[in-house]
Design an enzyme around this catalytic site. Structure first.
Site, PDB file in Angstrom:
ATOM      1  N   LYS A 112     -12.489  -0.081   1.101  1.00 34.43           N
ATOM      2  CA  LYS A 112     -11.749   0.655   0.072  1.00 34.43           C
ATOM      3  C   LYS A 112     -12.592   0.642  -1.223  1.00 34.43           C
ATOM      4  O   LYS A 112     -13.601   1.342  -1.283  1.00 34.43           O
ATOM      5  CB  LYS A 112     -10.359   0.069  -0.115  1.00 34.43           C
TER       6      LYS A 112
ATOM      7  N   SER B 228       0.791  -1.224   0.000  1.00 35.68           N
ATOM      8  CA  SER B 228       0.000   0.000   0.000  1.00 35.68           C
ATOM      9  C   SER B 228       0.825   1.277   0.000  1.00 35.68           C
ATOM     10  O   SER B 228       0.323   2.329  -0.371  1.00 35.68           O
ATOM     11  CB  SER B 228      -0.948  -0.004   1.197  1.00 35.68           C
TER      12      SER B 228
ATOM     13  N   HIS C 205      -5.886  -3.691  -1.323  1.00 36.78           N
ATOM     14  CA  HIS C 205      -5.744  -2.653  -2.371  1.00 36.78           C
ATOM     15  C   HIS C 205      -5.853  -3.243  -3.774  1.00 36.78           C
ATOM     16  O   HIS C 205      -5.681  -2.512  -4.753  1.00 36.78           O
ATOM     17  CB  HIS C 205      -4.408  -1.924  -2.217  1.00 36.78           C
TER      18      HIS C 205
HETATM   19  C1  LIG Z   1      -3.025  -4.246   3.065  1.00 39.60           C
HETATM   20  C2  LIG Z   1      -4.030  -3.779   4.063  1.00 39.60           C
HETATM   21  N1  LIG Z   1      -4.573  -4.672   4.911  1.00 39.60           N
HETATM   22  C3  LIG Z   1      -5.481  -4.309   5.826  1.00 39.60           C
HETATM   23  C4  LIG Z   1      -5.898  -3.005   5.941  1.00 39.60           C
HETATM   24  C5  LIG Z   1      -6.915  -2.642   6.977  1.00 39.60           C
HETATM   25  O1  LIG Z   1      -8.180  -2.590   6.382  1.00 39.60           O
HETATM   26  P1  LIG Z   1      -9.425  -2.139   7.257  1.00 39.60           P
HETATM   27  O2  LIG Z   1      -9.538  -0.650   7.096  1.00 39.60           O
HETATM   28  O3  LIG Z   1     -10.585  -2.888   6.681  1.00 39.60           O
HETATM   29  O4  LIG Z   1      -9.143  -2.540   8.660  1.00 39.60           O
HETATM   30  C6  LIG Z   1      -5.380  -2.040   5.084  1.00 39.60           C
HETATM   31  C7  LIG Z   1      -5.833  -0.636   5.200  1.00 39.60           C
HETATM   32  O5  LIG Z   1      -5.123   0.312   5.158  1.00 39.60           O
HETATM   33  C8  LIG Z   1      -4.414  -2.433   4.136  1.00 39.60           C
HETATM   34  O6  LIG Z   1      -3.864  -1.537   3.318  1.00 39.60           O
END
Ligand SMILES: Cc1ncc(COP(=O)(O)O)c(C=O)c1O
Length: 395
Positions: free
Chosen positions: A240, A181, A209
């Site tokens: 997202k 990310s 993502h």
């Molecule tokens: C790769 C990844 N995993 C998990 C998350 C967390 O997602 P959530 O907002 O649903 O907790 C994110 C969010 O930034 C992320 O980029």
């Protein structure tokens, strides 16, 4: 008051170093253009609203209807009295979307990752994790009592080394982000699938993502790289591309999901997703599965933006994802550029340590299907202008 003094000293230091994070209140829904309190209308270039669904009328209508039909909340966890028919429908829809047997919903993808490793791995097992995996994976691994092995970011040779080093473990789980990310880069999934098979390891991809973003039909990083159907399980988010509200899930083989439903602590001890989020997410899947227009538009916008920046001499990390990092280096400088861009009508966040390694601060631009070409061009012009002023773009 010693604890509070310690904390306040550290906050003062961050303020002096110019590294304090700011929260800018929006007065409007999330979208390609938002109104920031005290700043007026700006182009939003830093949200995860990849498909532009965060305020889509069909999703808002589905959420409103859900509150009328199913109420505001369940006041319970799933296994006590918090499962409605719509929760099962959403789980089935996600399973079908990913070509998996079963799905379990969580309050967030953070919870999905937190609730995975500690639940299924013991001290006889090993987890093998990319060094740049998301914070939720890192924290999730901290909670697990298994052996832990880290490999260099996207480095297949180092992954092979980690697999060799854990050869004697009973079970091995390889964990990777699909899209990193902060980089916008992709995990080398074809090679990872092959290595996992060779070593009898279980491959899990957090495609937060990639879901709704990559691949011809938005089925994610594996579809993009030609290995859809070959990943053992995924974790991902509803927060997202798929509507941008809240919620996450793990999808995979039935036995894995059945086990998580019995034993995964964030699932057992945290409230069920609210009906509005469930129905909004189903509506997001409806839109995504109807045709590929959202994904196509996102891809076109991404390519336009990437090409535009490169042609104007802005140094970006190359790639195909709508995450477009502009490397700055110094954290305070990244934050200052971000503040000045806001005055130019562009909302883009600057990230520094500890979100990214020391000395690798960056602006992270994120493109949406909702952006118009004109908005993207305005953003490019502003980035070049401000970048030149700060010496990060050649004049
Ligand atoms: C790769 C990844 N995993 C998990 C998350 C967390 O997602 P959530 O907002 O649903 O907790 C994110 C969010 O930034 C992320 O980029």
């Amino acid at each position: 008051m010693t604890l509070l003094t310690t904390l306040s000293t550290e906050l003062d230091q961050m303020a002096q170093a110019g590294t304090l994070k700011r929260e800018l209140p929006l007065r409007t829904p999330q979208g390609a253009v938002v109104e920031v309190e005290g700043k007026g209308e700006v182009i939003m270039l830093t949200s995860n609203n990849y498909l532009g669904l965060a305020n889509h009328p069909a999703i808002v209508a589905a959420a409103e209807k859900a509150e009328g039909d199913y109420g505001y909340g369940l006041a319970s966890v799933r296994f006590i009295c918090g499962t409605q028919t719509i929760h099962r429908i959403l789980e089935k829809r996600i399973s079908e979307f990913f070509g998996m047997e079963e799905t379990i919903l969580y309050g967030s993808c953070w919870n999905a990752n937190e609730g995975l490793f500690q639940t299924i791995l013991t001290d006889e097992d090993a987890i093998i994790s990319d060094e740049l995996n998301h914070a939720s994976i890192i924290d999730g691994i901290r909670l697990a009592k298994c052996r832990k092995e880290r490999y260099k970011n996207r480095d297949v040779a180092d992954l092979r080394r980690a697999l060799d080093a854990t050869r004697d473990a009973r079970n091995r789980l390889i964990m990777t982000d699909g899209v990193f990310s902060m980089e916008g880069s992709l995990a080398p999934l074809p090679e990872m699938v092959q290595l996992a098979r060779e070593h009898g390891a279980f491959l899990v991809v957090d495609d937060s993502h990639g879901t709704g973003v990559l691949g011809k039909t938005g089925r994610g990083t594996a579809e993009e790289l030609g290995v859809f159907g070959k990943i053992d399980a995924y974790t991902s988010t509803l927060g997202k591309a798929l509507g941008g509200s809240h919620g996450g899930f793990t999808t995979g083989p039935k036995v894995l999901i059945d086990y998580l439903r019995q034993k995964s602590r964030p699932y057992l001890f945290s409230n069920t997703l609210p009906p509005a989020v469930v129905m909004g997410s189903i509506a997001a899947l409806d839109l995504l599965e109807k045709d590929t227009s959202f994904v196509d538009r996102l891809r076109r916008n991404t390519m336009h933006f990437r090409r535009g920046l490169t042609e104007r001499g802005v140094r970006i990390r190359e790639g195909i994802t709508p995450i477009v990092p502009i490397l700055i280096g110094d954290t305070a400088k990244a934050i200052a550029i971000s503040a000045e861009l806001l005055d130019h009508g562009i909302f883009v966040s600057g990230f520094g340590f500890p979100v990214v390694p020391q000395g690798q601060a960056r602006l992270r631009c994120q493109i949406s299907a909702a952006h118009t070409t004109e908005q993207l061009d305005r953003a490019i012009t502003a980035i070049v202008e401000v970048g030149q002023k700060y010496g990060v773009v050649a004049g």
